[in-house]
Design a protein around this motif. Structure first.
Motif, PDB file in Angstrom:
ATOM      1  N   ILE A  52      81.636 -19.308 -17.363  1.00 51.74           N
ATOM      2  CA  ILE A  52      82.420 -18.179 -17.250  1.00 51.74           C
ATOM      3  C   ILE A  52      82.879 -17.904 -15.744  1.00 51.74           C
ATOM      4  CG2 ILE A  52      83.969 -15.871 -17.639  1.00 51.74           C
ATOM      5  CD1 ILE A  52      82.190 -16.203 -20.333  1.00 51.74           C
ATOM      6  N   ALA A  53      81.618 -17.127 -14.117  1.00 59.73           N
ATOM      7  CA  ALA A  53      81.895 -16.964 -13.763  1.00 59.73           C
ATOM      8  C   ALA A  53      82.537 -18.270 -12.457  1.00 59.73           C
ATOM      9  CB  ALA A  53      80.560 -16.663 -12.364  1.00 59.73           C
ATOM     10  N   ASN A  54      83.227 -17.753 -11.505  1.00 61.32           N
ATOM     11  CA  ASN A  54      84.255 -18.675 -10.648  1.00 61.32           C
ATOM     12  C   ASN A  54      83.709 -19.532  -9.684  1.00 61.32           C
ATOM     13  OD1 ASN A  54      84.928 -16.403 -10.489  1.00 61.32           O
ATOM     14  ND2 ASN A  54      87.253 -16.559 -10.329  1.00 61.32           N
ATOM     15  N   TYR A  55      82.951 -18.181  -8.893  1.00 55.45           N
ATOM     16  CA  TYR A  55      81.999 -18.126  -8.181  1.00 55.45           C
ATOM     17  C   TYR A  55      80.412 -17.955  -8.074  1.00 55.45           C
ATOM     18  CZ  TYR A  55      86.843 -17.514  -5.485  1.00 55.45           C
ATOM     19  OH  TYR A  55      88.015 -18.502  -4.715  1.00 55.45           O
ATOM     20  N   ASP A  56      79.545 -18.110  -7.269  1.00 55.36           N
ATOM     21  CA  ASP A  56      78.694 -18.132  -7.168  1.00 55.36           C
ATOM     22  C   ASP A  56      78.261 -16.858  -6.727  1.00 55.36           C
ATOM     23  OD1 ASP A  56      75.334 -17.343  -6.246  1.00 55.36           O
ATOM     24  OD2 ASP A  56      75.245 -19.721  -5.868  1.00 55.36           O
ATOM     25  N   PRO A  57      77.636 -15.793  -7.845  1.00 56.09           N
ATOM     26  CA  PRO A  57      77.416 -14.028  -7.688  1.00 56.09           C
ATOM     27  C   PRO A  57      76.851 -13.889  -6.332  1.00 56.09           C
ATOM     28  CG  PRO A  57      76.491 -15.221  -8.894  1.00 56.09           C
ATOM     29  CD  PRO A  57      76.394 -15.959  -8.771  1.00 56.09           C
ATOM     30  N   GLN A  58      75.941 -14.479  -5.515  1.00 55.44           N
ATOM     31  CA  GLN A  58      75.816 -14.668  -3.987  1.00 55.44           C
ATOM     32  C   GLN A  58      76.163 -15.118  -2.558  1.00 55.44           C
ATOM     33  OE1 GLN A  58      73.197 -12.257  -3.773  1.00 55.44           O
ATOM     34  NE2 GLN A  58      71.696 -13.199  -6.401  1.00 55.44           N
ATOM     35  N   ASP A  59      77.378 -15.583  -3.060  1.00 54.54           N
ATOM     36  CA  ASP A  59      78.439 -16.380  -2.114  1.00 54.54           C
ATOM     37  C   ASP A  59      78.803 -14.855  -1.227  1.00 54.54           C
ATOM     38  OD1 ASP A  59      77.782 -19.279  -2.423  1.00 54.54           O
ATOM     39  OD2 ASP A  59      79.702 -19.211  -3.503  1.00 54.54           O
ATOM     40  N   ILE A  60      78.790 -15.037   0.368  1.00 56.91           N
ATOM     41  CA  ILE A  60      79.172 -14.275   0.998  1.00 56.91           C
ATOM     42  C   ILE A  60      80.474 -14.891   1.556  1.00 56.91           C
ATOM     43  CG2 ILE A  60      78.719 -12.485   3.252  1.00 56.91           C
ATOM     44  CD1 ILE A  60      75.762 -12.569   1.645  1.00 56.91           C
ATOM     45  N   ASP A  61      81.596 -13.778   1.946  1.00 61.85           N
ATOM     46  CA  ASP A  61      82.925 -14.581   2.516  1.00 61.85           C
ATOM     47  C   ASP A  61      83.434 -13.086   3.402  1.00 61.85           C
ATOM     48  OD1 ASP A  61      85.039 -15.796   4.177  1.00 61.85           O
ATOM     49  OD2 ASP A  61      85.795 -16.159   1.324  1.00 61.85           O
ATOM     50  N   PRO A  62      82.944 -13.208   5.120  1.00 62.85           N
ATOM     51  CA  PRO A  62      83.401 -11.939   5.657  1.00 62.85           C
ATOM     52  C   PRO A  62      84.843 -11.836   5.254  1.00 62.85           C
ATOM     53  CG  PRO A  62      81.734 -12.962   6.791  1.00 62.85           C
ATOM     54  CD  PRO A  62      82.382 -14.294   5.337  1.00 62.85           C
ATOM     55  N   LEU A  63      85.848 -12.946   5.571  1.00 60.49           N
ATOM     56  CA  LEU A  63      86.687 -13.187   5.623  1.00 60.49           C
ATOM     57  C   LEU A  63      87.747 -11.776   4.200  1.00 60.49           C
ATOM     58  CD1 LEU A  63      87.219 -16.714   7.373  1.00 60.49           C
ATOM     59  CD2 LEU A  63      87.575 -13.837   9.004  1.00 60.49           C
ATOM     60  N   ALA A  79      82.233  -5.278  -0.688  1.00 58.29           N
ATOM     61  CA  ALA A  79      81.579  -5.185   1.194  1.00 58.29           C
ATOM     62  C   ALA A  79      81.435  -6.364   1.580  1.00 58.29           C
ATOM     63  CB  ALA A  79      81.115  -3.767   1.281  1.00 58.29           C
ATOM     64  N   LEU A  80      80.913  -7.352   0.929  1.00 60.01           N
ATOM     65  CA  LEU A  80      80.677  -8.636   1.860  1.00 60.01           C
ATOM     66  C   LEU A  80      81.660 -10.378   1.584  1.00 60.01           C
ATOM     67  CD1 LEU A  80      76.236  -8.061   1.259  1.00 60.01           C
ATOM     68  CD2 LEU A  80      77.864  -7.366   3.340  1.00 60.01           C
ATOM     69  N   GLY A  81      82.337  -9.485   0.038  1.00 58.79           N
ATOM     70  CA  GLY A  81      83.281 -10.613   0.602  1.00 58.79           C
ATOM     71  C   GLY A  81      83.335 -11.402  -1.205  1.00 58.79           C
TER      72      GLY A  81
END
Length: 295
Positions: A52-63, A79-81
């Protein structure tokens, strides 16, 4: 006009009679059905989190910091994207694992302690005074104290929450044991020389299943709330593990600009606890023999 006769199969068994009774039973226990359906939905979401999750819960994207909900990030970003939806879905696994584990361990240990206190007369006083001492300490404070002297992990969280919940089950089991040991069939089993373990297994435990199941649901709901509280205070699940308490703790500093960070995990937490409590209330009504006779 004559009433239609019920249809019978080749064996002569009425195949339509039970259906109205089943529907009547369902109508009599709407809270049980509602709680079970809600809990099943939460469990399915948690189990299917990798799909179901469309992203890794640990992925950080500052932008992509603090973005509002959108088609790309259903619940926005923190706050960490990191994707809030993905973290909320994965966080359900933590809450359900903790709730179920605490309910099982607290029930099993509490049943053993309650049986010993109820049937071993000389052990009743010391055991129950120790249980009273544990109950005198608020569960959340005892859990915080236990977490303060251990390393933060899911195992230690489960242990820290289980210990304060044991007295609740033990006191219930003791009261049931005190009542059942005076029943004639238990006294008859004693009279014919039946061993105590056999009496407990065959005659006592089967008559305590219903109230213990109901108590276990309330223990599970309490465990989910305490786990979220410990994580919110920073003494529960490690911060890198996505859990609803951790998410709300991280989002409390951004309520004014990104309310969605704390909103969605809070909604998941509230619905899960509500579902477990509704299930417990429904089971209590359904398993009560006095109400069953009214159906």
């Amino acid at each position: 006009m004559t009433a239609a006769l019920p249809i019978e199969d080749d064996t002569g068994v009425d195949t339509q009679a039970p259906r109205p009774r089943r529907w009547r039973w369902l109508r009599k226990h709407p809270t049980l059905i509602a709680g079970a359906l809600m809990l099943v939905i939460v469990a399915i979401i948690a189990i299917a989190a990798p799909h179901i999750a469309n992203y890794d819960p640990q992925d950080i994207d500052p932008l992509a910091r603090l973005q509002p909900p959108s088609a790309e990030h259903y619940f926005g970003t923190d706050a960490l994207g990191r994707d809030v939806f993905s973290r909320a879905v994965w966080g359900g696994r933590v809450s359900l694992i903790v709730g179920i584990s605490v309910a099982i361990f607290a029930t099993v240990i509490g049943v053993v302690i309650g049986l010993v206190a109820g049937f071993v007369r000389w052990a009743d006083g010391p055991i129950m005074r120790f249980m009273d001492g544990l109950m005198a300490i608020p569960g959340i404070l005892l859990a915080i104290a236990l977490m303060a002297v251990t390393k933060a992990s899911m195992t230690t969280v489960i242990v820290a929450i289980t210990i304060p919940e044991i007295p609740r089950v033990a006191r219930l089991m003791r009261s049931l044991a005190l009542t059942l040991r005076e029943q004639l069939y238990v006294e008859a089993a004693h009279a014919v020389g039946t061993r105590l373990p056999t009496i407990l297994w065959r005659h006592v435990l089967p008559n305590t299943v219903a109230p213990l199941i109901v108590q276990a649901t309330f223990v599970a709901a309490s465990a989910v709330l305490i786990e979220a509280s410990l994580s919110f205070l920073g003494v529960g699940i490690p911060a890198q593990v996505p859990s609803w308490g951790n998410m709300m703790a991280e989002g409390r500093n951004f309520v004014a600009v990104a309310f969605h960070i704390i909103l969605y995990p809070g909604v998941f937490l509230a619905l899960t606890v509500l579902a477990i409590n509704l299930l417990g209330d429904g089971l209590r009504d359904a398993l009560d023999p006095r109400l069953a006779r009214q159906l």
